[in-house]
Design a protein around this motif. Sequence first.
Motif, short mmCIF file in Angstrom:
data_model
loop_
_atom_site.label_atom_id
_atom_site.label_comp_id
_atom_site.label_asym_id
_atom_site.label_seq_id
_atom_site.Cartn_x
_atom_site.Cartn_y
_atom_site.Cartn_z
N ARG A 689 0.85 -1.20 0.00
CA ARG A 689 0.00 0.00 0.00
C ARG A 689 0.88 1.24 0.00
NH1 ARG A 689 -0.73 2.96 4.71
NH2 ARG A 689 0.27 2.01 6.52
N TYR A 690 0.27 2.36 -0.33
CA TYR A 690 0.97 3.64 -0.30
C TYR A 690 -0.05 4.74 -0.07
CZ TYR A 690 -0.43 3.80 -5.26
OH TYR A 690 -1.14 3.77 -6.45
N ILE A 691 0.48 5.92 0.16
CA ILE A 691 -0.40 7.06 0.43
C ILE A 691 -0.24 8.06 -0.69
CG2 ILE A 691 -0.93 8.93 2.05
CD1 ILE A 691 0.40 7.02 4.20
N MET A 692 -1.33 8.49 -1.25
CA MET A 692 -1.31 9.43 -2.38
C MET A 692 -2.48 10.38 -2.21
SD MET A 692 0.26 10.16 -5.27
CE MET A 692 1.33 8.76 -5.10
N SER A 693 -2.25 11.67 -2.32
CA SER A 693 -3.30 12.68 -2.17
C SER A 693 -4.07 12.47 -0.87
CB SER A 693 -4.28 12.63 -3.35
OG SER A 693 -3.61 12.94 -4.55
N ILE A 751 -14.42 -8.38 -0.87
CA ILE A 751 -13.40 -8.09 0.13
C ILE A 751 -12.72 -6.80 -0.31
CG2 ILE A 751 -11.25 -8.81 1.22
CD1 ILE A 751 -12.13 -11.68 0.90
N GLU A 752 -12.83 -5.82 0.55
CA GLU A 752 -12.32 -4.49 0.22
C GLU A 752 -11.11 -4.20 1.11
OE1 GLU A 752 -15.20 -1.49 0.95
OE2 GLU A 752 -14.13 0.06 -0.15
N PHE A 753 -10.09 -3.63 0.51
CA PHE A 753 -8.87 -3.30 1.26
C PHE A 753 -8.85 -1.80 1.51
CE2 PHE A 753 -6.87 -7.39 1.35
CZ PHE A 753 -7.50 -8.07 0.32
N ARG A 754 -9.05 -1.43 2.77
CA ARG A 754 -9.13 0.00 3.10
C ARG A 754 -8.77 0.22 4.56
NH1 ARG A 754 -13.97 0.73 5.96
NH2 ARG A 754 -15.70 -0.67 5.49
N GLN A 755 -8.73 1.51 4.91
CA GLN A 755 -8.44 1.88 6.29
C GLN A 755 -9.69 1.64 7.15
OE1 GLN A 755 -4.98 2.16 5.90
NE2 GLN A 755 -5.13 3.83 7.35
N VAL A 756 -9.44 1.21 8.37
CA VAL A 756 -10.54 0.98 9.30
C VAL A 756 -10.23 1.75 10.59
CG1 VAL A 756 -11.55 -0.78 10.81
CG2 VAL A 756 -11.26 -1.25 8.39
N PRO A 770 -14.80 10.33 18.34
CA PRO A 770 -13.54 10.49 17.61
C PRO A 770 -12.81 9.16 17.43
CG PRO A 770 -13.44 11.57 19.77
CD PRO A 770 -14.80 10.99 19.64
N ALA A 771 -12.05 9.06 16.34
CA ALA A 771 -11.29 7.84 16.08
C ALA A 771 -10.05 7.80 16.96
CB ALA A 771 -10.88 7.80 14.61
N THR A 772 -9.82 6.64 17.56
CA THR A 772 -8.63 6.48 18.39
C THR A 772 -7.59 5.59 17.72
OG1 THR A 772 -9.72 4.64 19.50
CG2 THR A 772 -9.91 6.80 20.55
N SER A 773 -7.98 4.91 16.66
CA SER A 773 -7.01 4.08 15.94
C SER A 773 -7.42 4.00 14.48
CB SER A 773 -6.95 2.67 16.54
OG SER A 773 -8.14 1.95 16.24
N THR A 774 -6.41 3.84 13.63
CA THR A 774 -6.64 3.66 12.20
C THR A 774 -5.63 2.65 11.71
OG1 THR A 774 -7.27 5.98 11.99
CG2 THR A 774 -6.75 4.80 9.96
N ARG A 775 -6.08 1.69 10.95
CA ARG A 775 -5.12 0.74 10.38
C ARG A 775 -5.64 0.17 9.08
NH1 ARG A 775 -6.03 -4.83 10.72
NH2 ARG A 775 -7.72 -5.48 12.12
N TYR B 59 1.24 -4.25 2.91
CA TYR B 59 -0.13 -3.79 3.10
C TYR B 59 -0.50 -3.58 4.57
CZ TYR B 59 -5.06 -3.11 3.04
OH TYR B 59 -6.31 -2.56 3.26
N TYR B 60 -0.12 -4.51 5.42
CA TYR B 60 -0.57 -4.43 6.80
C TYR B 60 0.33 -3.56 7.69
CZ TYR B 60 -4.00 -8.11 5.85
OH TYR B 60 -5.05 -8.83 5.34
N ASP B 61 1.43 -3.05 7.13
CA ASP B 61 2.29 -2.17 7.94
C ASP B 61 1.49 -0.94 8.35
OD1 ASP B 61 5.43 -2.63 6.08
OD2 ASP B 61 4.37 -3.88 7.54
N THR B 62 1.61 -0.57 9.61
CA THR B 62 0.97 0.67 10.04
C THR B 62 2.01 1.78 9.95
OG1 THR B 62 1.56 0.08 12.30
CG2 THR B 62 -0.66 -0.48 11.57
N GLY B 63 1.60 2.97 10.09
CA GLY B 63 2.53 4.10 10.05
C GLY B 63 2.65 4.70 8.67
#
Lengths: 797, 287
Positions: A689-693, A751-756, A770-775, B59-63
């Motif tokens: 995974r990666y972060i974009m925008s 099956i969806e791959f997303r942040q929870v 408020p959210a206390t965790s995100t993964r 995929y499962y790495d956090t941070g």
Amino acid sequence: MQFRITVLLFFITSTLYAQKFTVSGYVKDAGSGEVLIGATVVDKTQPGNGMATNIYGYYSFELPKGEYTLVASYVGYSTKEVKVDITENVALNFNLDQEASSLQEVVVSATRSDENVSSVKMSTEKLQIERIKSMPALFGEVDIIKSLQLLPGVSTAGEGTSGMFVRGGSSDQNLILLDEATVYNASHLLGFFSVFNPDAVKNVEIYKGGIPAKYGGRISSILDIQMREGNNQQFQASGGIGSISSRLTAEIPIVKDKSSLLLSGRRTYADVFLAFAKDENIRNNTLYFYDFNTKFNYRFSDKNKIFVSGYFGRDKLGFQDLFGFDWGNTTFSTRWNHLFSEKLFLNTTLLFSNFDYGFDVNSAGAGFNWNSGLQEYNLKMDFDYFLNNNNTLFFGANVIYHVFAPAEITSQESSSQESNVQDFNLQNDFAVETALYLSNQHTITDKLSMEYGIRYSSFAKIGPDSVSIYQNGQPKRPENEIRTNAYGNGDLVKHYGGFEPRVGIRYMVNSKTSLKASYNRMRQYLQVASNATAGFPTDRWIPADYHIKPVIGDQVALGYFRNLQDNAWEISVEGYYKWLQNVVDFLPGEDVLLNDRIETAVAGGIAWSYGAEFMLRKNIGKTTGWLSYTLSRTQRQIEGVANGDPYLARYDKPHDISLVLSHKFSERLSFSGNWVYATGAAVSFPEGRYIMSGQNIPYYDDSKRNTSRMPDFHRMDLGLTYELNSRWKRYSHELTLSFYNVYNRKNPFSIEFRQVKNEDPVYNEEQDGPATSTRPAAVKTALFGIIPSVTYNFSFN
Amino acid sequence: MKANKNKILSLFFAILLSWSCQEIIDVDLEQSKTNLVIEGKIEDENSLQRIKISQSLNYYDTGEMKPFSDADISLLDENDNLISQYIYNPQDSFYQTLDSVRLEIGSEYKVQIVVNEEILVAKGKILENPTLDSIYYLSEEELQNLGQQVIGEGYFMFVNGRLNNEGVEYFKLDVTVNDTLRSSRGALSNSILTSEFFGKEFRALPIPGSFKEKDSVDLELYTLNEDVYQYYVEFINLLFNDGGVFSPPPVNPTTNIENITNPENQPLGFIQFSSVQKRRLIINSRD
């Protein structure tokens, strides 16, 4: 002199002895006048002399001069015997009475008891409508296509969907016919229910292979559905009230024995339940479908009969007055049966099919209407010629005019202002498709029979049209376009055509065992432009054209068939191999919906599938049903996808099991149950995974496709039907209680791959704080848990 | 238009999901090698031009992603003349030009990135931004009095103006409310615009979203080249891809950055070449 007289007498005697006469006629239901398809009429002393009725209930065969007892039979009906003295051609109709409900007569198949062994046909299934109606179903809605998905070799895209994937073919490779008219989108509510109202249907037959020369236009299967004609003896009404829809059918005799009218309608009220949703946005939604079938027939004489039938159905989905989406089919068939003689039968059909969808967006400043559709006008002539007892010829021709209107967008003014959306049209497409065919059902010896034939099909893409021409040797991309060719009305843009041989062989090892083989080639000139698996109303049908070639499919099949205990049990094993050329797939990221140069969005390749289907079926007795297992593989290889390497189709399911049972406890109480199992669909899972925008997004290895699997799917459904007491002889009613997914398995729909957030896949900040965790997580959506439903069915006559 | 299928499915499944259930499950995933992730914006404003280079995660790495600090980045004009080098700023893990750079509208530019001896190149043209004659807002009540249904409550913004380039144009509209960028996937989906079905003049074109009284709204309108617009479309499709039967097979969006040394090793991400115009409005009550 004596010698000459002897010779002369011999020839006269031989001629007299050999002289045969034709026995022909119709087999009908005595109570309603409905013709019976596949009923048999045979010589009682030599059952091999005889014939099954065609789809118009007509039979014809020859017998030498003499006295005979002819027996007409059809499952679920009392056998009728008639003594007849054959001295000339005889027209003989049979009216069979339905058998009183008997514990011995719950049957699965609508064909003669040894048909699976004795017929040349293989890879074909005929389901009796009563059987389909008895199966437990989602929300209690009896569904013809979902019932077919329980047969070997027929699988589904996913839970609840009505698409069929037959022996590895995609869902657009099935020709679905309702009274011979093509149905382009056979589902309501995005596939959760099919468009076929079982109360209006008489016969359901699917060809998975060994397809007769009479049929063409699709690669993988032919689903031939015949509507009921309506009771021409007395008025009859039937219907049902279910959990989410109700239906009503009326059969009206217009002229007794000659003419009847059938009217059948159905509407869902799923939208009523939306009013109880907690979410206000859902409460204000519209969601319903309705459909209507009608059929009129008139028998002018034993030689002439006409039928006029139609189907109209519509789905509507909407959100307040802001957004509306509707789609539906219309079909219209006019048929004329004509008997030239007792041996030559003609059916002439004029057909119209329409599928269209539209949506309205009522947004301030950006409102628009979008309409799309396609029509088909078809003229067919089909001859059955009963040449002799060993040869029946089938020949005919048809011509189809296709119109494709892929998109017309028009600006929609609101009461306050004009819309900024400009009118836009995709170019319409036109084509003419024709076919000629000739085939013979040939009994060669007592053990060996064949059905062989040839079909020639032709497809002409015609103008008006505008075709982009690209540089030789370069990819078909807009930047490589060198000119545009313009074609006027009726100008030939591109022509395709070719022969389609069809062969089937049956060898009787003994009276209870046969070996069969078949080969067919099919050509498909239309396909759906979609990169999703399941059908969607906005799927765009595209014709073969200057750049896109028709798909060509070949299939071979071998089978072993055996019956046991007087045909009470059937065992069959069939293996098949199918290979396809000119298959297209859509290049990653390409737009298909509003693309007027589809050739730039697709790449061509091949596909192949193979498998073995095992079937054990019990036809007679208090307990009936079948157990089927399919072992199969389906692959594709498309340039530009997965590095051009072979990959599994999403609907590849190596193991597919269906167990279908019904049991009659008593005259009033019966039970039915299904259990299905299938390997999970072949899918692509991320490898990073990666972060974009600011968005977390999964990463996929584009050199692979469909290398992972969804979890396996299995589900059990149960149903109980109880016939209620009735004070009126003419009124009968029953209650059906059914449980879909009895052990409440949460089969994955996706099956969806997303942040929870907060470990809660349906986290809502307003409600949950408020959210206390995100993964990053994998979130499974399961559509249906256990769903009970109750249906009340009634009939009046 | 292209998002309509997603909207139809979202509406249908919102209804359906009121009956269905969702749960987190364990799925074993293969782990790929790390990939370079590049995100950059080249704007016409006289400012430091910034690019971020990172490395993808399992995929499962956090941070957060690990920054990649060993790249050599140059901003060139269409004739390959150097405009500016970039330097790496460890404070925020971005590469930025040495000084503020002003780019010309109508000109083409190139970003060249050298990483592990491989040369990556992205090109784009700075297109002229639309002319916005006016931006205004109406309340829900005012719209309903005009016979117009709306989704949501509060105030809704509209814009009048005209487009200035030939052919179809593409834009990204960032909406920041009270200093917080609207960055949900729905907001991102609504921010990518095309003039494909619109004329050159527009009146009362709605701006996505609703606003409350006293909101301070900052609008940033970026022009996009077609390849970057296409990237965003594919990116959003992937963002909404639930892996179900109505979704296409998931594929990575097509980057506009080309690895000319090793075409088999394309990076993830994109570099956007844009002109930008910014406006601010405060939503005041009509009273």
